[in-house]
Write a protein that holds these residues in place. Structure first.
Motif, PDB file in Angstrom:
ATOM      1  N   ASP A  61      10.456  77.603 -34.321  1.00  0.00           N
ATOM      2  CA  ASP A  61       9.093  78.294 -33.693  1.00  0.00           C
ATOM      3  C   ASP A  61       9.310  78.835 -34.735  1.00  0.00           C
ATOM      4  O   ASP A  61      10.433  79.468 -35.690  1.00  0.00           O
ATOM      5  CB  ASP A  61       9.952  78.320 -32.338  1.00  0.00           C
ATOM      6  CG  ASP A  61       8.332  79.784 -31.845  1.00  0.00           C
ATOM      7  OD1 ASP A  61       7.171  79.131 -32.383  1.00  0.00           O
ATOM      8  OD2 ASP A  61       8.603  80.482 -31.313  1.00  0.00           O
ATOM      9  N   LEU A  62       8.433  79.935 -35.024  1.00  0.00           N
ATOM     10  CA  LEU A  62       8.068  81.072 -35.828  1.00  0.00           C
ATOM     11  C   LEU A  62       7.590  82.836 -35.115  1.00  0.00           C
ATOM     12  O   LEU A  62       6.802  82.953 -34.268  1.00  0.00           O
ATOM     13  CB  LEU A  62       7.166  81.084 -37.188  1.00  0.00           C
ATOM     14  CG  LEU A  62       7.379  79.653 -38.002  1.00  0.00           C
ATOM     15  CD1 LEU A  62       6.123  79.702 -39.186  1.00  0.00           C
ATOM     16  CD2 LEU A  62       8.650  79.635 -38.891  1.00  0.00           C
ATOM     17  N   GLU A  63       8.297  83.757 -36.044  1.00  0.00           N
ATOM     18  CA  GLU A  63       8.181  84.719 -35.822  1.00  0.00           C
ATOM     19  C   GLU A  63       7.818  85.466 -36.804  1.00  0.00           C
ATOM     20  O   GLU A  63       8.820  85.304 -37.658  1.00  0.00           O
ATOM     21  CB  GLU A  63       9.246  85.648 -34.571  1.00  0.00           C
ATOM     22  CG  GLU A  63       9.569  85.063 -33.111  1.00  0.00           C
ATOM     23  CD  GLU A  63       8.601  85.311 -32.181  1.00  0.00           C
ATOM     24  OE1 GLU A  63       8.013  86.252 -32.384  1.00  0.00           O
ATOM     25  OE2 GLU A  63       8.519  84.989 -31.366  1.00  0.00           O
ATOM     26  N   LYS A  64       7.374  86.839 -36.710  1.00  0.00           N
ATOM     27  CA  LYS A  64       6.629  87.146 -37.929  1.00  0.00           C
ATOM     28  C   LYS A  64       7.578  87.697 -38.312  1.00  0.00           C
ATOM     29  O   LYS A  64       8.072  89.048 -37.234  1.00  0.00           O
ATOM     30  CB  LYS A  64       5.060  87.513 -37.506  1.00  0.00           C
ATOM     31  CG  LYS A  64       4.517  88.811 -38.716  1.00  0.00           C
ATOM     32  CD  LYS A  64       2.847  89.251 -38.380  1.00  0.00           C
ATOM     33  CE  LYS A  64       2.474  89.668 -39.720  1.00  0.00           C
ATOM     34  NZ  LYS A  64       0.965  90.086 -39.775  1.00  0.00           N
ATOM     35  N   ALA A  65       7.701  88.240 -39.607  1.00  0.00           N
ATOM     36  CA  ALA A  65       9.106  89.388 -39.543  1.00  0.00           C
ATOM     37  C   ALA A  65       8.557  91.053 -39.630  1.00  0.00           C
ATOM     38  O   ALA A  65       7.347  91.005 -40.365  1.00  0.00           O
ATOM     39  CB  ALA A  65      10.048  88.853 -40.637  1.00  0.00           C
ATOM     40  N   SER A  66       9.680  91.652 -39.630  1.00  0.00           N
ATOM     41  CA  SER A  66       9.142  93.092 -40.051  1.00  0.00           C
ATOM     42  C   SER A  66       9.125  93.050 -41.507  1.00  0.00           C
ATOM     43  O   SER A  66       9.562  92.754 -42.046  1.00  0.00           O
ATOM     44  CB  SER A  66      10.216  94.150 -39.034  1.00  0.00           C
ATOM     45  OG  SER A  66      10.910  94.127 -39.979  1.00  0.00           O
ATOM     46  N   GLN A 126      -1.823  83.585 -32.225  1.00  0.00           N
ATOM     47  CA  GLN A 126      -1.586  84.739 -31.812  1.00  0.00           C
ATOM     48  C   GLN A 126      -0.526  85.779 -32.880  1.00  0.00           C
ATOM     49  O   GLN A 126      -0.339  86.381 -32.688  1.00  0.00           O
ATOM     50  CB  GLN A 126      -0.237  84.560 -30.457  1.00  0.00           C
ATOM     51  CG  GLN A 126      -1.361  83.920 -29.193  1.00  0.00           C
ATOM     52  CD  GLN A 126       0.063  83.609 -27.890  1.00  0.00           C
ATOM     53  OE1 GLN A 126       1.442  83.428 -28.792  1.00  0.00           O
ATOM     54  NE2 GLN A 126      -0.839  83.244 -27.342  1.00  0.00           N
ATOM     55  N   LEU A 127       0.201  84.238 -33.578  1.00  0.00           N
ATOM     56  CA  LEU A 127       1.122  84.858 -34.624  1.00  0.00           C
ATOM     57  C   LEU A 127       0.677  85.817 -35.660  1.00  0.00           C
ATOM     58  O   LEU A 127       1.234  86.787 -36.141  1.00  0.00           O
ATOM     59  CB  LEU A 127       1.945  83.725 -35.171  1.00  0.00           C
ATOM     60  CG  LEU A 127       2.836  83.343 -34.778  1.00  0.00           C
ATOM     61  CD1 LEU A 127       3.505  81.868 -35.487  1.00  0.00           C
ATOM     62  CD2 LEU A 127       4.209  84.155 -33.774  1.00  0.00           C
ATOM     63  N   ASN A 155      13.359  79.481 -36.141  1.00  0.00           N
ATOM     64  CA  ASN A 155      14.018  80.156 -34.849  1.00  0.00           C
ATOM     65  C   ASN A 155      14.021  78.289 -34.211  1.00  0.00           C
ATOM     66  O   ASN A 155      13.140  77.615 -33.732  1.00  0.00           O
ATOM     67  CB  ASN A 155      13.552  80.181 -33.476  1.00  0.00           C
ATOM     68  CG  ASN A 155      14.166  80.084 -32.484  1.00  0.00           C
ATOM     69  OD1 ASN A 155      15.188  79.236 -32.097  1.00  0.00           O
ATOM     70  ND2 ASN A 155      13.643  80.281 -31.347  1.00  0.00           N
ATOM     71  N   VAL A 196       8.656  85.517 -42.607  1.00  0.00           N
ATOM     72  CA  VAL A 196       8.503  85.300 -41.167  1.00  0.00           C
ATOM     73  C   VAL A 196      10.030  84.897 -41.013  1.00  0.00           C
ATOM     74  O   VAL A 196      10.991  84.622 -41.547  1.00  0.00           O
ATOM     75  CB  VAL A 196       8.071  83.986 -40.732  1.00  0.00           C
ATOM     76  CG1 VAL A 196       6.299  84.161 -41.276  1.00  0.00           C
ATOM     77  CG2 VAL A 196       8.627  82.685 -41.863  1.00  0.00           C
ATOM     78  N   ARG A 254      -1.060  79.294 -30.621  1.00  0.00           N
ATOM     79  CA  ARG A 254      -0.018  79.805 -30.948  1.00  0.00           C
ATOM     80  C   ARG A 254       0.122  80.300 -32.474  1.00  0.00           C
ATOM     81  O   ARG A 254       0.029  81.570 -32.626  1.00  0.00           O
ATOM     82  CB  ARG A 254       1.120  79.269 -30.332  1.00  0.00           C
ATOM     83  CG  ARG A 254       2.424  79.677 -31.379  1.00  0.00           C
ATOM     84  CD  ARG A 254       3.767  80.062 -30.359  1.00  0.00           C
ATOM     85  NE  ARG A 254       4.881  80.454 -31.212  1.00  0.00           N
ATOM     86  CZ  ARG A 254       4.989  81.566 -30.881  1.00  0.00           C
ATOM     87  NH1 ARG A 254       4.781  82.640 -30.107  1.00  0.00           N
ATOM     88  NH2 ARG A 254       6.304  82.692 -31.683  1.00  0.00           N
TER      89      ARG A 254
END
Lengths: 347, 283
Positions: free
Chosen positions: A276-281, A327-328, A339, A336, A324
């Motif tokens: 899974d990914l999240e956008k990093a600041s 959304q990202l 996870n 990114v 998904r």
């Protein structure tokens, strides 16, 4: 009919096609023998049929030792890869063959045979082709006639060698579903050989993975996919990212929050959908960038790049549903955070 | 390959359409050869046979020695062709269906009669069964005659003609594979039923073709038969031998009348051969 194979070995000259194979297939299952070409799966099928004799080991059908029994007395139905329809006979005569060659005492009358053949042709939805010759049929039609012919003698076991191998992709899709439905209708114990893992997962109730003449794993499709017994099965079934910790791929795991302490082997296999990914600041120090992505229909495949991995696997593939990904709101080159939800560890 | 099919259904490759004079020259050479070396002799045979009229022709053929030669030739064919048919099927079956040591040697040996001069083939049998041969004394003691008798002629003919059927069947059976036979067995058919219901129908045209060629050669063989026969009139002369003997004795009508029978056989064989080729091509 249940099938039990014990300690089957078979050599062709110097080449060991099968080595000490043990396999139990309960009655009524639809089993896929899955493996790369040359793994011995067709040889195993032919040994069950009696078309090939094992060098060692036994074949038990319903608990009875049939190792020495000739193919014509085993009560099996065999569908050949290239169908092997009798080219000089009509479709009707092909399907009737198994009934007509029965010994006189057991042979049904021509009227009974005609009725039975017609009902089998209805079953495979090709009743209107009875008078045609095999070379006037399409590949998919030949396949279904071959199946009807094998079913005519009411076999206890149905064996199919690469049943969809020689067909167009679209015909293959239809026939897979059709075979599955037919099996649910007839409940005859069936085994088919395939090298296509997708086909095995889609059609079979049990999958047996073979490699180099040995069984690597046997189980329901979901079990094999979610809990592969070894690195070969994990690699062969579905897509996977392979991280070899002895080759500097550790940085991926550290970035994903798995430290060197809680590793469970030397090689980690990670399914793309388990990443899974999240956008990093902007200020994040994550070394991982989104390099590229491809549309696969309902899902998106994302290629990730890790600047800290040197010499190892610098790309990792993740997959997620379209929704998904939208959304990202990611773009090429974005930082990114990764996870990893699940990894399979092997030594 | 890019081929165009013209209005007559004939494939034509424009790159191969040479100038007219080249085509005309090549075609004339081919046709000229056939006329000169095949048609002219055939016409001559018939011309000579009937040169003294139909009565002389019939008279020559009803000569007892000529009739004996026809009978012997038929007997040789009847004995040889079925044996070589069985042998040919067995050899083709073994070579295409089994793996065994010496398989390629067997395949080569089947061709031996084609590569050995027929005279030598005949001599082999004289050396084996003749009075001074290996089995000569034994045969003498048992009062059996092989050389200079019908058995020798049949043996020599069998040897000469055994490749025909096997050579027709081997490539076909190799190409066919054995999945259909395995399918028949898996459906419960016995080995014999599999052979008669599945294998035989698939090879029947090629088999007939081989039998036809085998028969033509069995009736026409001269060299090997000449060595073992002893040329005893009315007893060990087959048709080809009878023709030679008659011709050497200046019995032109007798020689050419008998020759016309063999020529007729050749023509019938050719017609049947084309028919079988056409049948085979259709599947």
């Amino acid at each position: 009919m249940s099938i039990l194979l014990s300690n089957i070995s078979k050599n062709f000259g110097q080449f060991a096609a099968l080595h000490n194979v043990n396999l139990e297939i309960p009655e009524g299952e639809l089993v896929a023998l899955l493996g790369p070409s040359g793994c011995g799966k067709t040889t195993l099928l032919r040994i069950i049929a009696g078309l090939e004799a094992p060098d060692e080991g036994q074949v038990l059908l319903n608990g009875e030792d049939k190792t020495a029994e000739h193919v014509s007395h085993r009560g099996i139905g065999f569908v050949f890869q290239h169908y092997a329809l009798f080219r000089h006979m009509t479709v009707f005569d092909n399907v009737a063959f198994g009934l007509r060659v029965k010994p006189k005492k057991e042979r049904p009358s021509e009227a009974v045979i005609a009725k039975k053949v017609q009902s089998l042709l209805e079953l495979v939805q090709l009743g209107w082709l009875a008078d045609r010759f095999p070379d006037q049929l399409s590949g998919g039609q030949r396949q279904r006639i071959a199946l009807a012919r094998a079913l005519a003698v009411e076999p206890n076991v149905l064996l199919l060698d690469e049943p969809f191998g020689a067909l167009d992709a679209s015909v293959r899709k239809d026939l897979r579903q059709w075979l599955r439905n037919l099996h649910q209708e007839l409940h005859v114990t069936s085994i088919f050989v395939t090298h296509d893992q997708e086909e095995a997962m889609e059609v079979a109730s049990q999958v047996v993975v073979l490699n180099q003449g040995q069984i690597e794993q046997q189980g329901a499709p979901a079990e094999i996919y979610d809990h592969p017994a070894n690195a070969f099965v994990s690699k062969f079934i579905g897509q996977t990212n392979i991280l070899n910790l002895e080759q500097n791929d550790m940085a991926w795991l550290v970035s994903a929050g798995i430290s060197a302490d809680n590793r469970h082997g030397a090689v980690a296999h990670i399914r793309p959908h388990n990443i899974d990914l999240e956008k990093a600041s902007m200020s994040s120090d994550s070394p991982i960038l989104l390099k590229d992505w491809q549309h696969l229909g309902a899902t998106i495949r994302i290629e990730l790049f890790n600047s800290q991995v040197k010499g190892g696997n610098s790309s990792l593939f993740a997959e997620m549903p379209n929704e998904r990904f939208k959304q990202l709101n990611l773009n090429r080159g974005d930082k990114v955070v990764v996870n990893i939800k699940q990894a399979h560890w092997f030594n | 390959m890019h081929t165009l099919v013209d209005a007559h259904g004939q494939a034509s490759r424009s790159a191969l359409n040479d100038p007219k004079w080249v085509r005309v020259t090549l075609t004339s050479i081919a046709v000229g050869f056939i006329v000169l070396f095949l048609c002219a002799p055939l016409v001559l045979v018939l011309y000579q046979a009937f040169s003294k009229g139909l009565d002389a022709y019939i008279h020559a053929l009803s000569d007892p020695d000529a009739l004996a030669a026809v009978r012997l030739t038929l007997l040789v064919a009847v004995a040889t062709v079925p044996l070589n048919t069985v042998f040919g099927i067995a050899a083709a079956w073994a070579i295409t269906r089994f793996d065994f040591r010496g398989k390629s040697l067997l395949t080569t040996l089947i061709d031996l009669p084609f590569s050995v001069s027929p005279v030598i083939s005949g001599l082999i049998f004289v050396l084996m069964f003749g009075a001074q041969g290996w089995f000569g004394e034994w045969l003498l003691a048992h009062d059996t005659k092989v050389i200079f008798a019908t058995p020798g002629i049949i043996l020599a003919t069998i040897f000469i003609t055994f490749p025909f059927v096997a050579r027709e069947l081997i490539p076909l059976m190799q190409e066919m594979g054995f999945e259909e036979e395995e399918a028949a067995l898996s459906l419960g058919a016995s080995g014999w039923k599999t052979f008669f219901l599945v294998t035989l129908p698939n090879i029947k045209w090629a088999l007939l073709y081989g039998v036809l060629l085998c028969n033509a050669r069995a009736m026409g063989e001269f060299g090997a038969v000449s060595v073992v026969s002893g040329h005893i009139r009315g007893l060990t002369n087959t048709l080809p031998l009878h023709i030679e003997v008659s011709y050497n004795e200046y019995d032109v009508i007798g020689a050419f009348a008998s020759a016309s029978i063999l020529a007729g056989l050749a023509i019938v064989t050719l017609i049947l051969k084309s028919f079988l080729e056409w049948k085979q091509g259709k599947g």
